[in-house]
Design a protein around this motif. Structure first.
Motif, PDB file in Angstrom:
ATOM      1  N   UNK A  28     -20.298  11.886 -10.419  1.00 22.26           N
ATOM      2  CA  UNK A  28     -19.590  13.046 -10.985  1.00 22.26           C
ATOM      3  C   UNK A  28     -20.491  13.887 -11.876  1.00 22.26           C
TER       4      UNK A  28
ATOM      5  N   UNK B  16      -4.965  11.292  -7.202  1.00 22.40           N
ATOM      6  CA  UNK B  16      -5.865  10.684  -8.185  1.00 22.40           C
ATOM      7  C   UNK B  16      -5.230  10.505  -9.565  1.00 22.40           C
ATOM      8  N   UNK B  17      -4.482  11.502 -10.037  1.00 22.81           N
ATOM      9  CA  UNK B  17      -3.946  11.357 -11.390  1.00 22.81           C
ATOM     10  C   UNK B  17      -2.919  10.227 -11.440  1.00 22.81           C
TER      11      UNK B  17
ATOM     12  N   UNK C  61      -4.554   6.749 -11.543  1.00 21.93           N
ATOM     13  CA  UNK C  61      -4.961   6.284 -12.863  1.00 21.93           C
ATOM     14  C   UNK C  61      -3.773   5.666 -13.593  1.00 21.93           C
ATOM     15  N   UNK C  62      -2.622   6.331 -13.515  1.00 16.93           N
ATOM     16  CA  UNK C  62      -1.427   5.792 -14.162  1.00 16.93           C
ATOM     17  C   UNK C  62      -1.098   4.392 -13.665  1.00 16.93           C
TER      18      UNK C  62
ATOM     19  N   UNK D 108      -2.996   2.246 -12.074  1.00 20.78           N
ATOM     20  CA  UNK D 108      -4.015   1.259 -12.420  1.00 20.78           C
ATOM     21  C   UNK D 108      -3.881   0.811 -13.866  1.00 20.78           C
ATOM     22  N   UNK D 109      -3.635   1.799 -14.749  1.00 21.90           N
ATOM     23  CA  UNK D 109      -3.439   1.442 -16.152  1.00 21.90           C
ATOM     24  C   UNK D 109      -2.244   0.522 -16.317  1.00 21.90           C
ATOM     25  N   UNK D 110      -1.185   0.855 -15.589  1.00 24.92           N
ATOM     26  CA  UNK D 110       0.018   0.025 -15.668  1.00 24.92           C
ATOM     27  C   UNK D 110      -0.282  -1.404 -15.228  1.00 24.92           C
TER      28      UNK D 110
ATOM     29  N   UNK E 220     -13.516  -0.473 -11.864  1.00 27.68           N
ATOM     30  CA  UNK E 220     -12.807  -0.426 -13.125  1.00 27.68           C
ATOM     31  C   UNK E 220     -11.855  -1.595 -13.288  1.00 27.68           C
TER      32      UNK E 220
ATOM     33  N   UNK F 264       0.819  -1.203   0.000  1.00 29.13           N
ATOM     34  CA  UNK F 264       0.000   0.000   0.000  1.00 29.13           C
ATOM     35  C   UNK F 264       0.856   1.258   0.000  1.00 29.13           C
ATOM     36  N   UNK F 265       1.822   1.288   0.897  1.00 22.13           N
ATOM     37  CA  UNK F 265       2.540   2.520   1.148  1.00 22.13           C
ATOM     38  C   UNK F 265       3.896   2.498   0.455  1.00 22.13           C
TER      39      UNK F 265
ATOM     40  N   UNK G   6     -14.899   2.714  -6.320  1.00 22.68           N
ATOM     41  CA  UNK G   6     -14.834   3.187  -7.694  1.00 22.68           C
ATOM     42  C   UNK G   6     -13.584   2.645  -8.383  1.00 22.68           C
ATOM     43  N   UNK G   7     -12.524   2.453  -7.622  1.00 16.69           N
ATOM     44  CA  UNK G   7     -11.311   1.885  -8.193  1.00 16.69           C
ATOM     45  C   UNK G   7     -11.555   0.438  -8.592  1.00 16.69           C
TER      46      UNK G   7
ATOM     47  N   UNK H 207     -19.657   8.863  -4.826  1.00 20.29           N
ATOM     48  CA  UNK H 207     -20.162  10.134  -5.354  1.00 20.29           C
ATOM     49  C   UNK H 207     -20.409  10.039  -6.850  1.00 20.29           C
TER      50      UNK H 207
END
Lengths: 317, 317
Positions: free
Chosen positions: A256, A182-183, A186-187, A189-191, A215, A93-94, A211-212, A254
């Motif tokens: 969007x 957040x940005x 996304x990177x 997760x895509x990786x 996807x 995690x960390x 939400x993670x 939430x």
């Protein structure tokens, strides 16, 4: 499921405390298909991380079987376990505490290669490290950088490269993005997605962020106080949540959209203590629908194909 | 992630693309450019940056050179121990810059010649106690439980005995010589190192990078010396610098009691205690050996501080 890489049967981990047995993981069952992702969701302290670590036998389970590629991980000796761990890795995690601050990037990534004597010469090792670094998108100039010189996203890439070094078949991702913004999330997760496609990896993806996991996962298991309360293919779980706890969790995501109104299901009351919990439904004290029937512990039942729920009131609420 | 606006999604995509360009194979030549900054060179470069540490190093080198040169220019029997009653108690002058003692021996000559005893006792005894004590402390801290209790309780028993008393016991059991003295002092300070090392290990033990190393298949010994020790080093280094000082002073006390370096030898502690009777009238007899001890101890402290900082990659500019 035809090609099961991992099967967990009745996995249980109790911790001894001064006040009694802490039921961290309480008899959970699931199967993971090769090349797929199982999302493990739940609030803090529900036993998600303990589950992940117990599967890798970083924590010795109290009971249960962990069958990885036909072998029971639980029965392996120390040296066999070391061998088996080449195929099963962990992403932490960390990214700040999971990298040794006194080692350079290349030292960190090469550690499993050296420890398992995969490659002998330092030229081979360096080449492999460089390859891994490019696989996870780290620039070669970071070869001798120290972790503290890098940002969270790059650090997490180092952790991923280290996990990939042994060419594992199965990776436990223990909230790999929750410490990132957040940005960068996304990177990463895509990786992870790309790597899964490239190496046919199987993931257990532990997170508290629905939400993670939406996807990312093929199947989602929702945990509450050491038990799986609902397990279903991702879409089905999101479209048709059946357990009151899952419903409440989903209502908390939430939307969007400006002005969008959504009914929030609020969970009230205090979480049941995991130390010697009573033999009632674990969600009994906080459930809006609780009735007398809930005083018996519900079984995880298959309601629809592949959709499992542990609730007495399924269909009624 | 559902929260992302279109703008931030675009930002992410451009970042992801930037990362993509990193993904390619590196040539060996490219890698060579970032190749290994050598560990030693790195530490030395950082060490040089600290003026006080460099002063410490330079003075230590001077002390060592003096200690060696003194062996060759002075004759032990005539210059160091031969009594010359006519010239006793001369205050410092051009002929005897540090004066002469109660037997008419030149104090400067004796201080210079005696450097070898104090340095040898200080360094060797600390080396013994550091290696033994730190290993015990690391093992105790890393494994915990019964091992830890056993090691700590034994250490406490030994720490409970006054160090000079323990030194006397060892010296009288094994005979009086400088080698036994080194071992005696070394053993006396083992518990101190064990407890320091163990306390330093505790915060490191639970870090995720230790767990990561275990998942990578690294053996316990390698984890202890490759990950735990480097991260628990600072307090141990401080302890070493204090240990050199303590070692020299304990050696002095033992010499004073007639159990250290045999009497006519110009060990600083022995000179100090020899001059003690005359401290009212001839203070310089204790001043100069005392200053010698003080400077040596100070030098080790300066070097220890510099070394601790140089070994920490986080403090790099």
């Amino acid at each position: 499921m035809a090609d099961t890489i991992l099967e967990v049967k009745n996995l249980t981990k109790y911790f001894k405390t001064k006040h009694g047995m802490l039921h961290a993981v309480d008899g959970i069952n699931f199967k993971l298909a090769r090349g797929k992702t199982l999302g493990l969701v739940g609030e803090s302290g529900c036993g998600k991380s303990t589950t992940g670590r117990t599967i890798l036998r970083l924590i010795e389970p109290t009971a249960g079987e962990i069958i990885f590629e036909g072998k029971d991980i639980n029965k392996l000796s120390r040296s066999e376990l070391r061998h088996a761990r080449k195929d099963m890795q962990l992403i932490f995690q960390d990214p700040y505490s999971s990298l040794d601050p006194r080692k350079t990037v290349s030292q960190i990534i090469s550690e499993p290669i050296i420890a398992n004597k995969i490659l002998k010469t330092s030229a081979d090792i360096d080449a492999r490290v460089a390859e891994l670094m490019s696989t996870v998108g780290l620039a070669a100039r970071l070869f001798n950088a120290y972790p503290h010189e890098l940002d969270g996203g790059r650090r997490q890439r180092i952790g991923i490269a280290r996990a990939l070094a042994m060419e594992p078949k199965f990776i436990v991702c223990d909230e790999p993005v929750s410490a990132l913004d957040v940005s960068i999330q996304a990177q990463i997760l895509n990786l992870l997605k790309e790597l899964q496609a490239e190496f046919n990896l199987s993931y257990i993806f532990i997170t508290h962020d629905l939400s993670v996991v939406n996807h990312f996962s093929d199947e989602i298991a929702v945990m509450y106080l050491g038990k799986i309360v609902e397990k279903a293919p991702a879409e089905q779980l999101f479209d048709n949540p059946l357990h009151p706890y899952t419903k409440a969790l989903l209502s908390a995501i939430p939307i969007p959209e400006l002005g969008a109104k959504k009914e929030r299901i609020l969970i009230q009351g205090e979480i049941t203590s995991p130390i010697n919990p009573p033999d009632e439904c674990r969600f009994y004290k906080r459930c809006n629908y609780a009735c007398d029937r809930c005083k018996a512990l519900p079984e995880l039942k298959e309601i629809a194909p592949d959709h499992f729920v542990a609730c007495h009131l399924v269909g009624e609420i | 992630m559902l929260l992302l606006t279109r703008a931030s999604k675009r930002a992410i995509r451009s970042e992801v693309n930037a990362v993509e360009t990193v993904k390619r194979k590196f040539t060996a030549a490219e890698l060579q450019q970032y190749k290994k900054r050598s560990m030693f060179g790195e530490v030395w470069r950082n060490y040089k940056k600290s003026p006080s540490a460099m002063i410490g190093l330079v003075v230590l080198v001077i002390i060592i050179v003096v200690a060696i040169v003194a062996q060759f220019i002075y004759d032990y029997d005539t210059d160091i121990v031969q009594q010359n009653i006519k010239e006793r108690f001369q205050t410092p002058s051009a002929e005897h810059p540090f004066g002469t003692d109660q037997y008419g021996r030149d104090v400067l000559t004796r201080v210079l010649y005696g450097a070898k005893y104090s340095l040898a006792v200080g360094i060797v005894s600390v080396a013994i106690s550091c290696v033994l004590g730190s290993s015990l402390g690391l093992i105790a801290g890393y494994y915990g439980g019964f091992t830890e209790n056993l090691i700590l309780r034994v250490c406490e028993v030994f720490a409970g005995i006054p160090s000079v008393l323990l030194g006397i016991a060892i010296m009288s059991a094994f005979g009086q010589s400088i080698v036994v003295l080194m071992f005696a002092i070394g053993l006396v300070y083992v518990p101190m190192f064990a407890r320091t090392a163990r306390a330093a290990v505790l915060p490191v033990r639970d870090q995720e990078y230790i767990e990561a190393a275990r998942v990578s298949g690294v053996g316990d010994l390698k984890i202890i010396f490759g990950h735990v020790l480097p991260n628990a080093m600072s307090p141990i280094i401080v302890q070493v610098t204090m240990g050199v000082a303590n070692g020299i002073l304990t050696a002095s006390s033992l010499s004073f009691l007639g159990l250290g370096v045999p009497v006519p030898a110009p060990e600083w502690g022995a000179m100090l205690s020899g001059g003690r009777e005359f401290i009212r009238d001839y203070g310089y007899l204790t001043l100069f050996p005392g200053l010698a001890i003080m400077i040596t101890v100070l030098v080790f402290n300066l070097m220890g501080d510099g070394l601790r900082d140089a070994l920490d990659p986080k403090l790099k500019q």
